[in-house]
Design an enzyme around this catalytic site. Structure first.
Site, short mmCIF file in Angstrom:
data_model
loop_
_atom_site.label_atom_id
_atom_site.label_comp_id
_atom_site.label_asym_id
_atom_site.label_seq_id
_atom_site.Cartn_x
_atom_site.Cartn_y
_atom_site.Cartn_z
N THR A 6 66.45 26.96 50.84
CA THR A 6 65.72 27.58 51.84
C THR A 6 66.36 28.64 50.76
O THR A 6 66.59 29.24 50.02
CB THR A 6 67.19 27.18 52.71
OG1 THR A 6 67.15 28.96 53.41
CG2 THR A 6 68.79 28.28 52.30
N LYS A 9 70.18 33.01 52.91
CA LYS A 9 71.76 32.97 52.84
C LYS A 9 72.37 33.15 54.29
O LYS A 9 73.73 32.20 54.46
CB LYS A 9 71.68 34.40 52.23
CG LYS A 9 71.20 35.04 50.85
CD LYS A 9 71.94 35.94 50.31
CE LYS A 9 71.49 36.47 48.54
NZ LYS A 9 70.40 36.85 48.65
N HIS A 10 71.75 33.45 55.37
CA HIS A 10 72.83 33.38 56.36
C HIS A 10 72.73 31.91 57.14
O HIS A 10 73.92 31.29 57.78
CB HIS A 10 71.67 33.86 57.26
CG HIS A 10 72.19 35.26 57.48
ND1 HIS A 10 72.83 36.64 57.66
CD2 HIS A 10 70.53 36.38 56.78
CE1 HIS A 10 71.85 37.62 57.11
NE2 HIS A 10 71.08 37.37 57.51
N ASP A 63 63.58 24.10 59.73
CA ASP A 63 62.82 24.44 59.93
C ASP A 63 63.15 25.11 61.40
O ASP A 63 63.22 24.32 61.69
CB ASP A 63 61.08 24.46 60.16
CG ASP A 63 60.42 25.36 60.06
OD1 ASP A 63 60.42 26.27 59.55
OD2 ASP A 63 58.79 25.03 60.62
N ALA A 64 63.10 26.20 61.66
CA ALA A 64 63.28 26.26 62.70
C ALA A 64 62.79 27.53 63.79
O ALA A 64 62.39 28.61 63.15
CB ALA A 64 65.49 27.33 62.62
N PHE A 139 71.68 36.80 62.70
CA PHE A 139 70.86 37.04 61.37
C PHE A 139 69.47 37.10 62.79
O PHE A 139 69.38 36.18 64.48
CB PHE A 139 70.91 36.57 60.79
CG PHE A 139 70.56 35.52 60.45
CD1 PHE A 139 71.11 34.16 60.69
CD2 PHE A 139 69.02 34.64 60.21
CE1 PHE A 139 71.21 32.97 60.58
CE2 PHE A 139 68.62 33.13 60.78
CZ PHE A 139 70.16 32.68 60.77
N ALA A 140 68.27 37.81 62.77
CA ALA A 140 67.06 37.61 63.31
C ALA A 140 66.93 37.61 64.55
O ALA A 140 67.02 38.69 64.95
CB ALA A 140 66.20 36.15 62.51
N ASP A 142 69.36 36.32 66.87
CA ASP A 142 70.39 36.14 67.51
C ASP A 142 70.89 37.08 68.16
O ASP A 142 71.23 36.89 69.29
CB ASP A 142 71.61 36.47 66.57
CG ASP A 142 71.69 34.90 65.73
OD1 ASP A 142 71.24 33.96 66.08
OD2 ASP A 142 72.13 34.65 64.33
N ARG A 168 71.27 24.18 65.08
CA ARG A 168 71.37 23.96 63.18
C ARG A 168 72.92 23.26 63.79
O ARG A 168 72.11 22.00 61.94
CB ARG A 168 71.55 25.53 62.25
CG ARG A 168 71.94 25.49 61.11
CD ARG A 168 71.88 26.55 60.15
NE ARG A 168 70.91 26.70 60.38
CZ ARG A 168 69.89 27.75 60.92
NH1 ARG A 168 71.36 28.52 61.71
NH2 ARG A 168 68.77 28.32 61.49
P1 ITT Z 1 63.67 28.79 54.88
O1 ITT Z 1 63.66 29.28 53.76
O2 ITT Z 1 65.17 27.54 55.22
O3 ITT Z 1 62.05 28.50 55.45
P2 ITT Z 1 63.62 31.08 57.06
O4 ITT Z 1 64.35 32.57 57.11
O5 ITT Z 1 61.83 30.87 56.84
O6 ITT Z 1 64.20 30.24 55.40
P3 ITT Z 1 62.91 29.73 59.66
O7 ITT Z 1 61.44 28.88 58.89
O8 ITT Z 1 63.63 27.95 59.73
O9 ITT Z 1 63.77 30.45 58.51
O10 ITT Z 1 63.40 30.31 60.77
C1 ITT Z 1 62.55 30.83 62.00
C2 ITT Z 1 62.15 32.36 62.26
O11 ITT Z 1 63.25 32.47 63.20
C3 ITT Z 1 63.11 33.04 60.96
O12 ITT Z 1 63.15 35.05 61.08
C4 ITT Z 1 64.57 32.70 61.29
O13 ITT Z 1 65.03 33.86 60.40
C5 ITT Z 1 64.76 32.82 62.39
N1 ITT Z 1 65.63 32.07 62.32
C6 ITT Z 1 65.90 30.51 62.30
N2 ITT Z 1 67.06 30.30 62.38
C7 ITT Z 1 67.17 31.21 62.95
C8 ITT Z 1 69.39 31.39 63.96
O14 ITT Z 1 70.13 30.89 64.19
N3 ITT Z 1 69.11 32.82 64.51
C9 ITT Z 1 68.43 33.14 64.20
N4 ITT Z 1 67.19 33.55 64.30
C10 ITT Z 1 66.83 32.50 63.53
NA NA Z 2 60.83 29.50 56.56
#
Ligand code: ITT
Ligand code: NA
EC number: 3.6.1.66
Length: 185
Positions: A6, A9-10, A63-64, A139-140, A142, A168
């Protein structure tokens, strides 16, 4: 030991604490690859396959996304792009007149061992989009994601509290239970 691929870092912070509870050590590697387009499942499967063959190791990727019901699941698989462009305030603007604020975070963990077929594990958590951003933990998205049982957003919760109920936590717990069975055999 499990290797988590990934760039976030969060995610690593949260995952480390979850894995600690199960006595598994976590190593994090940022491979910096380009994700395929598609569902969370497509992205997790392709990423896990790629990383396990590249490193010749067993890996997990995640992937989230945030899925908002009244926006037909938007931003969903576009969550990264939307976070970087519209941001949280942009989402709040889109939802100005919307009363049904039901939303869901989803997390798909992809696991792959060298020369094996990948496996996926889906975790979800239900919440609501708050009327304004609240909290500066997390983060993001949240600060937007309100959960009734705590009467707080994910931005207000400690990592430990978020880890009790998060998408998660749920996907990783499914993965860990499956993985421990493999190792015990
Ligand atoms: P990877 O390198 O692991 O892909 P990423 O930050 O790109 O990291 P994702 O594509 O899985 O992660 O996530 C899609 C978006 O959703 C991205 O902007 C994340 O910061 C956000 N996100 C994922 N999990 C979150 C959480 O637990 N709380 C808030 N925002 C989240
Ligand atoms: Na990603």
């Amino acid at each position: 030991m499990i290797t988590f691929i990934t760039s976030n870092k969060h995610k690593v912070n949260e995952a480390e604490k979850i894995f600690e509870n199960f006595d598994i050590k976590l190593e994090a590697i940022d491979l910096g690859y380009t994700e395929v387009q598609g569902t969370l499942e497509d992205v997790a499967i392709a990423g896990a396959k790629y990383a396990s063959s590249k490193l010749n190791k067993s890996v997990i990727v995640e992937d989230a996304g945030l899925f908002i019901k009244s926006l037909n699941g938007f931003p969903g698989t576009y969550s990264s792009y939307v976070q970087e462009t519209l941001g949280n305030q942009g989402i709040l603007n889109l939802m100005n007149d919307i009363r049904d604020r039901t939303a869901e975070f989803r997390s798909v963990i992809g696991y792959c061992a060298p020369n094996s077929e990948p496996k996926i594990f889906l975790g979800k958590v239900r919440g609501e989009i708050a009327l304004e951003e609240r909290g500066s933990k997390g983060f993001a998205f949240d600060p937007l994601f309100y959960v009734k049982e705590y009467d707080q957003t994910f931005g207000e919760l400690s990592d430990n509290d978020k880890n009790q109920i998060s998408h998660r936590r749920n996907s990783l717990e499914l993965f860990i239970n499956w993985y421990k069975d493999q190792v015990d055999d």
